[in-house]
Each structure stands twice: as structure tokens, then as C-alpha cells.
Design an enzyme around this catalytic site. Structure first.
Site, PDB file in Angstrom:
ATOM      1  N   MET A  35       0.851  -1.187   0.000  1.00 41.50           N
ATOM      2  CA  MET A  35       0.000   0.000   0.000  1.00 41.50           C
ATOM      3  C   MET A  35       0.888   1.240   0.000  1.00 41.50           C
ATOM      4  O   MET A  35       1.703   1.425   0.902  1.00 41.50           O
ATOM      5  CB  MET A  35      -0.919   0.011   1.227  1.00 41.50           C
ATOM      6  CG  MET A  35      -1.836  -1.189   1.327  1.00 41.50           C
ATOM      7  SD  MET A  35      -2.843  -1.169   2.836  1.00 41.50           S
ATOM      8  CE  MET A  35      -4.253  -0.191   2.279  1.00 41.50           C
ATOM      9  N   CYS A  96      -4.417   2.918  11.789  1.00 40.74           N
ATOM     10  CA  CYS A  96      -4.331   2.466  10.398  1.00 40.74           C
ATOM     11  C   CYS A  96      -4.868   1.047  10.268  1.00 40.74           C
ATOM     12  O   CYS A  96      -5.632   0.737   9.346  1.00 40.74           O
ATOM     13  CB  CYS A  96      -2.887   2.538   9.923  1.00 40.74           C
ATOM     14  SG  CYS A  96      -2.658   2.107   8.191  1.00 40.74           S
ATOM     15  N   CYS A 192       5.475   5.871   9.885  1.00 40.03           N
ATOM     16  CA  CYS A 192       5.881   5.851   8.473  1.00 40.03           C
ATOM     17  C   CYS A 192       5.831   7.226   7.823  1.00 40.03           C
ATOM     18  O   CYS A 192       6.624   7.514   6.930  1.00 40.03           O
ATOM     19  CB  CYS A 192       5.032   4.846   7.693  1.00 40.03           C
ATOM     20  SG  CYS A 192       3.290   5.302   7.479  1.00 40.03           S
TER      21      CYS A 192
END
Length: 352
Positions: A35, A96, A192
């Protein structure tokens, strides 16, 4: 057969690479996916994508990159910013998993006729009389079940965590044995989309927040002790940046962004015995009104502590700890276990 088709989520690291290897060894027909979650210029993900593509080439499986940047910005990054503005300390990785990663990848798999999703998480699954249970990874030093507390119970039977029964040394040894190019690749440590770990600079650069909003620093009675450079610079339990002027060390007890105040106090004032939770998610059958003895992790790296879990409603709960806990932080996840089994958890709203 559809039940032997699976998506393997690849981060470009060694854990997901070995997960792919193990799934292939179990006879699964795999498609590798990564992703793309953040603009290329702001997150160093291109090397990870190259590594994931090379892993798939070595294993002879198809590979694709899925663009989820807009959904990630909306459901994770903007929430991250809003949580800091509200005086909380967010956990974007668990968010997430809760709102984006697992459901989206399962849906992508369905388009390809794949019923299963495998990842490189250090967690385990077990079949019980009441359904699929989520367990801690065998390597407790690497266990990642904490970040999975908020995924849906209904999807557990469609997940696979192939490295959950291994430790990190075993994973790297298997990668070396099979010539995987990421065998020695360093683990990622930071959020991230904040790869340098400087969340303050990210809030300033990405969200345009004014980090310099001077306000009052007060004690728990409301007495003004001094001034602070802005609530966004602080989190509960922090000592650095509070200045001197006191015989005893001061720590952040709470943040009040509405009044632009930082509440500080001594070490003994950091401890709380009761924690209230909201947006709870349970991976087993629990009902409002029930009370359960559990162990609880209040942060990913913290030790699991004994508490009584009181279920107030489907979405709300209260934890009463055997021993008061230090620097319990609103915005973080409180994750509940019984033995190795993850029951679920919720987001910390307040403390007493």
C-alpha cells in the site's frame, strides 16, 4: 481453489518476506501487494517498494502497488494532527489497522478471488469453540498484537500471521537460507509518515500548526507556576522543557489546549489507578455489565499490568488497576489480555 488464494501484504522488510515464503510453502497461490500510503517526497517508501518487488520476483509471484494515499491522509494522518490539537498523544499504527489496512486489503483480495490475507505481524491465531482467537506472538520482545486490538473480530478467520510463531533470529535465518535480499534489512522504528521521528516539525510543516502559542504552566490546584511555549510540545509524563525554578522535578500531568495550559506536578502525581476507555473493540464475546480480570498494556513497550475490566457499554469501559500506573496517556490504546489471548481494548480518554 479460492481458499488457497491469498494476498500477502509486503512492507519491503524481512518479516513480510518470510511470511510470503512460508505461505508459498503451504501451497497458497499468492499475490504480493504494497500500500502506497504517503507522498513519495515525504516518506522514504520507494526503496521498500523496490525490495518488495524483488522479493516477489524471487518467489515468482505477481506484485502490485495500491494507491491509498488519500484514504490514509483522511483516516490516519488528519486524525493524528487532530489528536495532538486536542491534547492527546495518538497511535497512528493501530488507527491504520483499525480503519484502513486490513479491511481494504481483504476487499482488494476479493477482487482477485483471494479469501485470505497474510501479513508479517508477530501475532498468532488459534481456533477455539467460540471462533478464531488472536494471540500474542511467541517472541514477546517483537509481539505486535497490541497494534491489532481494533481490527474486526469477523475477519480473524481470514487472516494469517505466518511468522507469529517464530522469533526474529529464526526469521532472519530463514531469509538468509532462501537467499531473500532483505535478510539483513534493518527494522523500521518510526511512524511511516514521520520517518525522522520529529512529530513537532511534522505538525508545523504538514498541518501548518503554530507551535509557539505561549500559555500558562499551572499545578493541579490551578496556581500559575510559569509559562510554556505551546501545548503541542508536550505529552503526559514529560519532564524535558518545563524549565527550572523548583526544588523538585516537575512532570506534565495533563494538557488543557482549550485554556492553553500545561498542568504539571511531582512524580507521585503521575500515577493513576482508574482509566476510562472509549471506542472499544472486543475480539471475543463480551457484554456490557460484565467484569473480567485482565492484564493490560497501556503502551506498546510497556509491561502488561493486572486490572479489572468493567464493561460499561458496547463502546465504553473502565479499567481499575491493582497498582497505580505511571503517566497514563490519553489518545493511546489500552489493550487487554487474558493469558496469551488478546481480548481487545479501547482508546484512553481519561484517568482518575
Amino acid at each position: 481453489m479460492a481458499d488457497k488464494k491469498a494476498l500477502i501484504a509486503l512492507s519491503g522488510g524481512v518479516d513480510s518476506a518470510v511470511a510470503a515464503l512460508l505461505m508459498q510453502g503451504q501451497g497458497y497461490e499468492l499475490t504480493g501487494v504494497t500500500m502506497r500510503l504517503w507522498p513519495r517526497s515525504r516518506c522514504c517508501d520507494e526503496k521498500d517498494i523496490e525490495d518488495a518487488a524483488e522479493i516477489c520476483a524471487r518467489l515468482g509471484i505477481p506484485y502490485t502497488v495500491l494507491d491509498y494515499r488519500e484514504a490514509f491522509r483522511r483516516q490516519v494522518v488528519d486524525v493524528f494532527v487532530a489528536e495532538y490539537q486536542a491534547g492527546r498523544t495518538p497511535n497512528p499504527c493501530a488507527r491504520c489497522n483499525q480503519f484502513l489496512k486490513f479491511d481494504a486489503l481483504l476487499a482488494e483480495g476479493e477482487k482477485l478471488g483471494a479469501t485470505m490475507l497474510a501479513t508479517g505481524h508477530y501475532a498468532r491465531l488459534a481456533e477455539t469453540s467460540s471462533g478464531t482467537a488472536l494471540l500474542r506472538g511467541r517472541d514477546h520482545a517483537k509481539d505486535q498484537s497490541y497494534f491489532l486490538f481494533a481490527i474486526g473480530a469477523g475477519i480473524l478467520s481470514r487472516l494469517r500471521f505466518p511468522v507469529g510463531g517464530m522469533n526474529k533470529d529464526e526469521v532472519r535465518a530463514m531469509a538468509r537460507k532462501h537467499g531473500l535480499p532483505v535478510a539483513a534489512k534493518q527494522d523500521s522504528q518510526d511512524i511511516c509518515f514521520v520517518p525522522d521521528g520529529d512529530y513537532r516539525r511534522f505538525l508545523e510543516d504538514y498541518a501548518g500548526l503554530d507551535m509557539a502559542q505561549e500559555g500558562e504552566m499551572v499545578d493541579s490546584s490551578g496556581q500559575v507556576l510559569g509559562h510554556h511555549p505551546g501545548t503541542l510540545h508536550f505529552t503526559v509524563g514529560q519532564r524535558k522543557g518545563l524549565g527550572g525554578g523548583s526544588d523538585q522535578p516537575r512532570y506534565v500531568l495533563a494538557l488543557d489546549p482549550a485554556q492553553n495550559r500545561v498542568i504539571v506536578g511531582g512524580e507521585d502525581e503521575l500515577y493513576r489507578g482508574v482509566v476510562s476507555l472509549a471506542e472499544c473493540n472486543w475480539l471475543t464475546d463480551l457484554s456490557p455489565g460484565e467484569t473480567h480480570a485482565v492484564t493490560v498494556k497501556l503502551r506498546y513497550r510497556s509491561r502488561a499490568e493486572s486490572a479489572m475490566l468493567h464493561l460499561l457499554s458496547d463502546a465504553r469501559a473502565e479499567l481499575r488497576f491493582r497498582e497505580p500506573q505511571r503517566a497514563v496517556t490519553p489518545g493511546q490504546a489500552a489493550v487487554c489480555y487474558q493469558g496469551e489471548r488478546l481480548l481487545g481494548g479501547g482508546w484512553i480518554q481519561g484517568t482518575e
